[in-house]
Design an enzyme around this catalytic site. Sequence first.
Site, PDB file in Angstrom:
ATOM      1  N   TRP A 151       0.812  -1.216   0.000  1.00 35.97           N
ATOM      2  CA  TRP A 151       0.000   0.000   0.000  1.00 35.97           C
ATOM      3  C   TRP A 151       0.847   1.268   0.000  1.00 35.97           C
ATOM      4  CZ3 TRP A 151       1.719   2.521   4.205  1.00 35.97           C
ATOM      5  CH2 TRP A 151       2.275   1.739   5.230  1.00 35.97           C
ATOM      6  N   ASN A 152       2.152   1.179   0.281  1.00 40.26           N
ATOM      7  CA  ASN A 152       2.885   2.432   0.498  1.00 40.26           C
ATOM      8  C   ASN A 152       3.267   3.163  -0.777  1.00 40.26           C
ATOM      9  OD1 ASN A 152       4.770   0.480  -0.047  1.00 40.26           O
ATOM     10  ND2 ASN A 152       6.294   1.260   1.378  1.00 40.26           N
ATOM     11  N   LYS A 175      -2.319  -8.667  -7.663  1.00 39.95           N
ATOM     12  CA  LYS A 175      -3.121  -8.451  -6.459  1.00 39.95           C
ATOM     13  C   LYS A 175      -2.576  -7.219  -5.748  1.00 39.95           C
ATOM     14  CE  LYS A 175      -2.917  -9.266  -2.240  1.00 39.95           C
ATOM     15  NZ  LYS A 175      -3.574  -8.047  -1.775  1.00 39.95           N
ATOM     16  N   SER A 229       6.236  -7.333   3.372  1.00 37.91           N
ATOM     17  CA  SER A 229       6.976  -7.686   4.585  1.00 37.91           C
ATOM     18  C   SER A 229       7.822  -8.953   4.381  1.00 37.91           C
ATOM     19  CB  SER A 229       5.991  -7.912   5.732  1.00 37.91           C
ATOM     20  OG  SER A 229       5.117  -8.960   5.401  1.00 37.91           O
ATOM     21  N   GLU A 250      11.015  -8.148  -2.742  1.00 38.77           N
ATOM     22  CA  GLU A 250      11.543  -6.871  -2.235  1.00 38.77           C
ATOM     23  C   GLU A 250      10.899  -6.685  -0.861  1.00 38.77           C
ATOM     24  OE1 GLU A 250      11.687  -3.630  -0.877  1.00 38.77           O
ATOM     25  OE2 GLU A 250      10.642  -2.696  -2.565  1.00 38.77           O
ATOM     26  N   LEU A 251      11.686  -6.975   0.175  1.00 38.02           N
ATOM     27  CA  LEU A 251      11.116  -7.093   1.525  1.00 38.02           C
ATOM     28  C   LEU A 251      11.561  -5.919   2.407  1.00 38.02           C
ATOM     29  CD1 LEU A 251      11.717 -10.950   1.744  1.00 38.02           C
ATOM     30  CD2 LEU A 251       9.746  -9.725   0.804  1.00 38.02           C
ATOM     31  N   CYS A 284      10.218   1.342   2.539  1.00 38.89           N
ATOM     32  CA  CYS A 284      11.178   0.334   2.990  1.00 38.89           C
ATOM     33  C   CYS A 284      12.618   0.837   2.906  1.00 38.89           C
ATOM     34  CB  CYS A 284      11.002  -0.956   2.214  1.00 38.89           C
ATOM     35  SG  CYS A 284      10.858  -0.661   0.467  1.00 38.89           S
ATOM     36  N   GLU A 459      14.668  -4.320  -9.376  1.00 42.34           N
ATOM     37  CA  GLU A 459      13.603  -3.666 -10.136  1.00 42.34           C
ATOM     38  C   GLU A 459      14.145  -2.366 -10.722  1.00 42.34           C
ATOM     39  OE1 GLU A 459       9.546  -5.326  -8.519  1.00 42.34           O
ATOM     40  OE2 GLU A 459      10.313  -3.815  -7.152  1.00 42.34           O
TER      41      GLU A 459
HETATM   42  P1  ADP Z   1       2.878  -4.502   4.771  1.00 49.07           P
HETATM   43  O1  ADP Z   1       3.402  -4.695   6.150  1.00 49.07           O
HETATM   44  O2  ADP Z   1       3.646  -3.574   3.923  1.00 49.07           O
HETATM   45  O3  ADP Z   1       1.388  -4.311   4.713  1.00 49.07           O
HETATM   46  P2  ADP Z   1       2.411  -7.160   3.799  1.00 49.07           P
HETATM   47  O4  ADP Z   1       3.473  -8.140   3.470  1.00 49.07           O
HETATM   48  O5  ADP Z   1       1.466  -7.496   4.882  1.00 49.07           O
HETATM   49  O6  ADP Z   1       3.210  -5.829   4.052  1.00 49.07           O
HETATM   50  O7  ADP Z   1       1.550  -6.801   2.527  1.00 49.07           O
HETATM   51  C1  ADP Z   1       2.065  -6.622   1.224  1.00 49.07           C
HETATM   52  C2  ADP Z   1       1.140  -7.280   0.237  1.00 49.07           C
HETATM   53  O8  ADP Z   1       1.066  -8.669   0.545  1.00 49.07           O
HETATM   54  C3  ADP Z   1      -0.303  -6.759   0.266  1.00 49.07           C
HETATM   55  O9  ADP Z   1      -0.828  -6.785  -1.053  1.00 49.07           O
HETATM   56  C4  ADP Z   1      -0.987  -7.793   1.112  1.00 49.07           C
HETATM   57  O10 ADP Z   1      -2.368  -7.887   0.844  1.00 49.07           O
HETATM   58  C5  ADP Z   1      -0.274  -9.049   0.665  1.00 49.07           C
HETATM   59  N1  ADP Z   1      -0.369 -10.178   1.596  1.00 49.07           N
HETATM   60  C6  ADP Z   1      -0.512 -10.150   2.943  1.00 49.07           C
HETATM   61  N2  ADP Z   1      -0.577 -11.402   3.440  1.00 49.07           N
HETATM   62  C7  ADP Z   1      -0.483 -12.247   2.375  1.00 49.07           C
HETATM   63  C8  ADP Z   1      -0.489 -13.662   2.211  1.00 49.07           C
HETATM   64  N3  ADP Z   1      -0.614 -14.484   3.255  1.00 49.07           N
HETATM   65  N4  ADP Z   1      -0.382 -14.165   0.960  1.00 49.07           N
HETATM   66  C9  ADP Z   1      -0.250 -13.346  -0.099  1.00 49.07           C
HETATM   67  N5  ADP Z   1      -0.247 -12.011  -0.018  1.00 49.07           N
HETATM   68  C10 ADP Z   1      -0.354 -11.464   1.195  1.00 49.07           C
END
Ligand code: ADP
Length: 479
Positions: A151-152, A175, A229, A250-251, A284, A459
């Site tokens: 979302w950022n 997604k 994340s 990219e974490l 990040c 990227e």
């Molecule tokens: P943040 O802490 O930046 O919100 P997330 O890793 O939770 O990071 O989210 C990044 C993306 O991963 C979003 O599109 C979120 O919907 C998606 N996401 C979160 N959980 C899952 C999962 N279990 N499987 C696939 N995508 C996921």
Amino acid sequence: MQHFQVIQTALINGEWIDSKNKLDVINPATKQKIGSIPNLGVKETQQAIDAAAEAFPIWSKTPPATRANILLKWHNLILQHKSQLAALLSMEGGKALEESRGEIEYGAAFVRWFAEGCRRVDGDIIPSDNPEKRYLVIKQPVGVVGAITPWNFPNAMITRKCAPALAAGCTVVLKPSELTPFSALALAELALEAGIPKGVFNIVTGDAESIGNTLCEDPRVRKISFTGSTRVGQLLMAQCAPTLKRLSLELGGNAPFIVFEDANLDKAVKDLIASRFRNNGQTCVCANRILVQESIFETFLSKLVDAVKKLKVGLAFKDESVQLGPLINQEHLDKMQRLVQDALDKGAECVLGGKPLDMGGYFFEPTILTQLNPTMQISFEEIFGPILALYPFRTEEEALQIANATHAGLASYVFTENMPRLWRMMENLEYGMVGANTGSMSNAITPFGGVKHSGFGREGSKYGIDEYIQLKYLCLDVS
Ligand code: ADP
């Protein structure tokens, strides 16, 4: 896109898809609902993969020049709608309007860069070591790509993945984050207008787990590109193991921002503000641990306090003068309070801020903490908010040791006017990216990415398209 309106439906095989089951999208500055998106899951993700798999043979064989023209048209349409896209982005993401306009330009730059680059994906002819054989290498698109974005950067994270994938000849199922889906859907509308054929670019909104799982499990999806994340990145990697998918991850980061006593302090302060407070601290590559040489610690701190006091917090989506918006949601606001409280409990000093702001949304005061130590959560977690955490250091060795003492390895920053020291630091920082006397370094033409727990893959840049390309070796017998 004649009359800009918020699209609230997913896109599968060129059709806008709705559902009775919805997820609300909230403006984080007001906590008010902006609209909703279909809460889709396994079935619709499979339909999107069907569409992408069906579209792949034709799109992958479409001449790169044709793909490039369509992408350039997309790029132009994005820029033509810059102010509307930026307004939408600020509304759903809370970002300052000027930053949102910057993100639209930054996002569009990836589309242009990869449109230009896809015409130069040359293969090789390897000089043969055998008179009867000829060796060739051709480059082909990997296939259907699953892209999962955060979302950022609701706009740029999408173009940064989808533009190289589409340019390379891949088809995509995206997604977007459920928190900021409208920027993605607006981009998709412009993509259709630009002439991207049906099924080539699909967007599934809704339940992250079931969409993610379906993308990872389906053998037709050959690649997952994820930004988010470390926890979810690890999960996706495990889910992709049975089908041996290629991955770009990219974490999270934990960027050190190192200021030596011989640095240009005013420049360092200015760049630190830009780095730490971009998107209200929610990137990040934000400076996470500010390491300041002991001899200049107090001087630097006092300059920093003056600069931070000038920052204006508020309703960024409608007030041009606002520099810092809200945090994205309650969870992130709670995290700021937890990090500050934990640090204070363990002996930290709060020099500025430290509390939520009562402004209707998820606002937190720009905050400065000192007297920190490694036992505090703030020293090893990615803050993702408007908190500056300052640590003193004595020597170059100590700065390097602290900087590298983390599992993360995305961005790092170092400020010094001593050239040999700058080189040593640039080479020894265990990070994918080093900003040397600068707090901002990301653009479409350079490689963005990390090492260690910050993931892998790059990227942007000439390397970015390789993530979506596979090599094929052709051995020709000419006897
Ligand atoms: P943040 O802490 O930046 O919100 P997330 O890793 O939770 O990071 O989210 C990044 C993306 O991963 C979003 O599109 C979120 O919907 C998606 N996401 C979160 N959980 C899952 C999962 N279990 N499987 C696939 N995508 C996921």
